[in-house]
Write a protein that holds these residues in place. Structure first.
Motif, PDB file in Angstrom:
ATOM      1  N   ILE A 142     -10.753  52.160 -38.325  1.00  0.00           N
ATOM      2  CA  ILE A 142      -9.681  52.822 -37.587  1.00  0.00           C
ATOM      3  C   ILE A 142     -10.032  54.305 -37.467  1.00  0.00           C
ATOM      4  O   ILE A 142     -10.228  54.996 -38.469  1.00  0.00           O
ATOM      5  CB  ILE A 142      -8.334  52.616 -38.283  1.00  0.00           C
ATOM      6  CG1 ILE A 142      -8.018  51.123 -38.300  1.00  0.00           C
ATOM      7  CG2 ILE A 142      -7.235  53.395 -37.578  1.00  0.00           C
ATOM      8  CD1 ILE A 142      -6.771  50.742 -39.013  1.00  0.00           C
ATOM      9  N   THR A 143     -10.101  54.777 -36.230  1.00  0.00           N
ATOM     10  CA  THR A 143     -10.502  56.160 -35.958  1.00  0.00           C
ATOM     11  C   THR A 143      -9.320  57.003 -35.465  1.00  0.00           C
ATOM     12  O   THR A 143      -9.507  58.038 -34.841  1.00  0.00           O
ATOM     13  CB  THR A 143     -11.634  56.193 -34.915  1.00  0.00           C
ATOM     14  OG1 THR A 143     -11.193  55.531 -33.724  1.00  0.00           O
ATOM     15  CG2 THR A 143     -12.880  55.498 -35.439  1.00  0.00           C
ATOM     16  N   LEU A 144      -8.114  56.558 -35.777  1.00  0.00           N
ATOM     17  CA  LEU A 144      -6.909  57.252 -35.338  1.00  0.00           C
ATOM     18  C   LEU A 144      -6.871  58.691 -35.838  1.00  0.00           C
ATOM     19  O   LEU A 144      -6.481  59.599 -35.102  1.00  0.00           O
ATOM     20  CB  LEU A 144      -5.671  56.485 -35.810  1.00  0.00           C
ATOM     21  CG  LEU A 144      -4.308  57.048 -35.460  1.00  0.00           C
ATOM     22  CD1 LEU A 144      -4.156  57.258 -33.962  1.00  0.00           C
ATOM     23  CD2 LEU A 144      -3.217  56.136 -35.992  1.00  0.00           C
ATOM     24  N   ASP A 145      -7.291  58.938 -37.057  1.00  0.00           N
ATOM     25  CA  ASP A 145      -7.288  60.310 -37.587  1.00  0.00           C
ATOM     26  C   ASP A 145      -8.135  61.241 -36.727  1.00  0.00           C
ATOM     27  O   ASP A 145      -7.750  62.378 -36.465  1.00  0.00           O
ATOM     28  CB  ASP A 145      -7.799  60.345 -39.028  1.00  0.00           C
ATOM     29  CG  ASP A 145      -6.736  59.942 -40.035  1.00  0.00           C
ATOM     30  OD1 ASP A 145      -5.540  60.073 -39.721  1.00  0.00           O
ATOM     31  OD2 ASP A 145      -7.106  59.503 -41.132  1.00  0.00           O
ATOM     32  N   GLN A 146      -9.289  60.769 -36.303  1.00  0.00           N
ATOM     33  CA  GLN A 146     -10.167  61.593 -35.470  1.00  0.00           C
ATOM     34  C   GLN A 146      -9.519  61.881 -34.127  1.00  0.00           C
ATOM     35  O   GLN A 146      -9.597  62.991 -33.606  1.00  0.00           O
ATOM     36  CB  GLN A 146     -11.523  60.911 -35.272  1.00  0.00           C
ATOM     37  CG  GLN A 146     -12.523  61.768 -34.541  1.00  0.00           C
ATOM     38  CD  GLN A 146     -12.862  63.045 -35.300  1.00  0.00           C
ATOM     39  OE1 GLN A 146     -13.159  62.988 -36.488  1.00  0.00           O
ATOM     40  NE2 GLN A 146     -12.800  64.178 -34.628  1.00  0.00           N
ATOM     41  N   VAL A 147      -8.864  60.884 -33.545  1.00  0.00           N
ATOM     42  CA  VAL A 147      -8.181  61.070 -32.262  1.00  0.00           C
ATOM     43  C   VAL A 147      -7.058  62.099 -32.417  1.00  0.00           C
ATOM     44  O   VAL A 147      -6.905  62.996 -31.579  1.00  0.00           O
ATOM     45  CB  VAL A 147      -7.636  59.737 -31.714  1.00  0.00           C
ATOM     46  CG1 VAL A 147      -6.793  59.951 -30.469  1.00  0.00           C
ATOM     47  CG2 VAL A 147      -8.781  58.779 -31.413  1.00  0.00           C
ATOM     48  N   LEU A 148      -6.301  62.004 -33.493  1.00  0.00           N
ATOM     49  CA  LEU A 148      -5.233  62.977 -33.747  1.00  0.00           C
ATOM     50  C   LEU A 148      -5.812  64.383 -33.885  1.00  0.00           C
ATOM     51  O   LEU A 148      -5.289  65.339 -33.313  1.00  0.00           O
ATOM     52  CB  LEU A 148      -4.449  62.605 -35.009  1.00  0.00           C
ATOM     53  CG  LEU A 148      -3.614  61.341 -34.963  1.00  0.00           C
ATOM     54  CD1 LEU A 148      -2.982  61.085 -36.326  1.00  0.00           C
ATOM     55  CD2 LEU A 148      -2.557  61.412 -33.888  1.00  0.00           C
ATOM     56  N   GLN A 149      -6.875  64.496 -34.637  1.00  0.00           N
ATOM     57  CA  GLN A 149      -7.510  65.802 -34.845  1.00  0.00           C
ATOM     58  C   GLN A 149      -8.033  66.368 -33.523  1.00  0.00           C
ATOM     59  O   GLN A 149      -7.823  67.549 -33.231  1.00  0.00           O
ATOM     60  CB  GLN A 149      -8.649  65.676 -35.844  1.00  0.00           C
ATOM     61  CG  GLN A 149      -9.297  67.001 -36.179  1.00  0.00           C
ATOM     62  CD  GLN A 149     -10.401  66.842 -37.212  1.00  0.00           C
ATOM     63  OE1 GLN A 149     -10.633  65.770 -37.755  1.00  0.00           O
ATOM     64  NE2 GLN A 149     -11.096  67.932 -37.482  1.00  0.00           N
ATOM     65  N   ASP A 150      -8.682  65.541 -32.730  1.00  0.00           N
ATOM     66  CA  ASP A 150      -9.232  65.990 -31.448  1.00  0.00           C
ATOM     67  C   ASP A 150      -8.140  66.495 -30.511  1.00  0.00           C
ATOM     68  O   ASP A 150      -8.377  67.388 -29.698  1.00  0.00           O
ATOM     69  CB  ASP A 150      -9.996  64.864 -30.756  1.00  0.00           C
ATOM     70  CG  ASP A 150     -11.282  64.488 -31.474  1.00  0.00           C
ATOM     71  OD1 ASP A 150     -11.718  65.239 -32.366  1.00  0.00           O
ATOM     72  OD2 ASP A 150     -11.834  63.415 -31.140  1.00  0.00           O
ATOM     73  N   ARG A 151      -6.954  65.921 -30.617  1.00  0.00           N
ATOM     74  CA  ARG A 151      -5.853  66.300 -29.738  1.00  0.00           C
ATOM     75  C   ARG A 151      -4.915  67.333 -30.363  1.00  0.00           C
ATOM     76  O   ARG A 151      -3.949  67.751 -29.754  1.00  0.00           O
ATOM     77  CB  ARG A 151      -5.065  65.060 -29.333  1.00  0.00           C
ATOM     78  CG  ARG A 151      -5.849  64.215 -28.326  1.00  0.00           C
ATOM     79  CD  ARG A 151      -5.277  62.830 -28.178  1.00  0.00           C
ATOM     80  NE  ARG A 151      -5.889  62.056 -27.111  1.00  0.00           N
ATOM     81  CZ  ARG A 151      -7.115  61.573 -27.107  1.00  0.00           C
ATOM     82  NH1 ARG A 151      -7.927  61.824 -28.118  1.00  0.00           N
ATOM     83  NH2 ARG A 151      -7.566  60.862 -26.103  1.00  0.00           N
ATOM     84  N   GLY A 152      -5.187  67.712 -31.603  1.00  0.00           N
ATOM     85  CA  GLY A 152      -4.370  68.716 -32.278  1.00  0.00           C
ATOM     86  C   GLY A 152      -2.957  68.233 -32.563  1.00  0.00           C
ATOM     87  O   GLY A 152      -2.012  69.016 -32.538  1.00  0.00           O
ATOM     88  N   LEU A 153      -2.826  66.945 -32.864  1.00  0.00           N
ATOM     89  CA  LEU A 153      -1.518  66.361 -33.118  1.00  0.00           C
ATOM     90  C   LEU A 153      -1.375  65.990 -34.589  1.00  0.00           C
ATOM     91  O   LEU A 153      -2.351  65.660 -35.258  1.00  0.00           O
ATOM     92  CB  LEU A 153      -1.330  65.102 -32.267  1.00  0.00           C
ATOM     93  CG  LEU A 153      -1.335  65.302 -30.757  1.00  0.00           C
ATOM     94  CD1 LEU A 153      -1.397  63.957 -30.053  1.00  0.00           C
ATOM     95  CD2 LEU A 153      -0.099  66.080 -30.336  1.00  0.00           C
TER      96      LEU A 153
END
Length: 73
Positions: free
Chosen positions: A5-16
């Protein structure tokens, strides 16, 4: 587990933050945290669709795969 699960990376990339996304998606922070930490055995397609909508991404951006035959059931 071969699914990553790469959700953390997606959140970080979007600043959320997880808190903001949980609110947008209609999940509790605890539920989102369990998904983020790969402690769930599955996810409903409706939840996945809401995550993708909130994050403006495709499902493939939230998950990865690492082939490891030792992990296969």
């Amino acid at each position: 587990m071969p699914v990553i699960i790469t959700l953390d990376q997606v959140l970080q990339d979007r600043g959320l933050s997880g808190k903001d996304v949980a609110k947008r998606v209609g999940l509790s922070e605890t539920q989102l945290s369990l998904i983020r930490s790969n402690k769930v055995r599955g996810i409903r397609f409706s939840t996945l669709a809401r995550l993708c909508h909130a994050l403006e991404c495709a499902p493939g951006e939230l998950f990865g795969y690492s082939r490891d035959d030792d992990d296969m059931v």
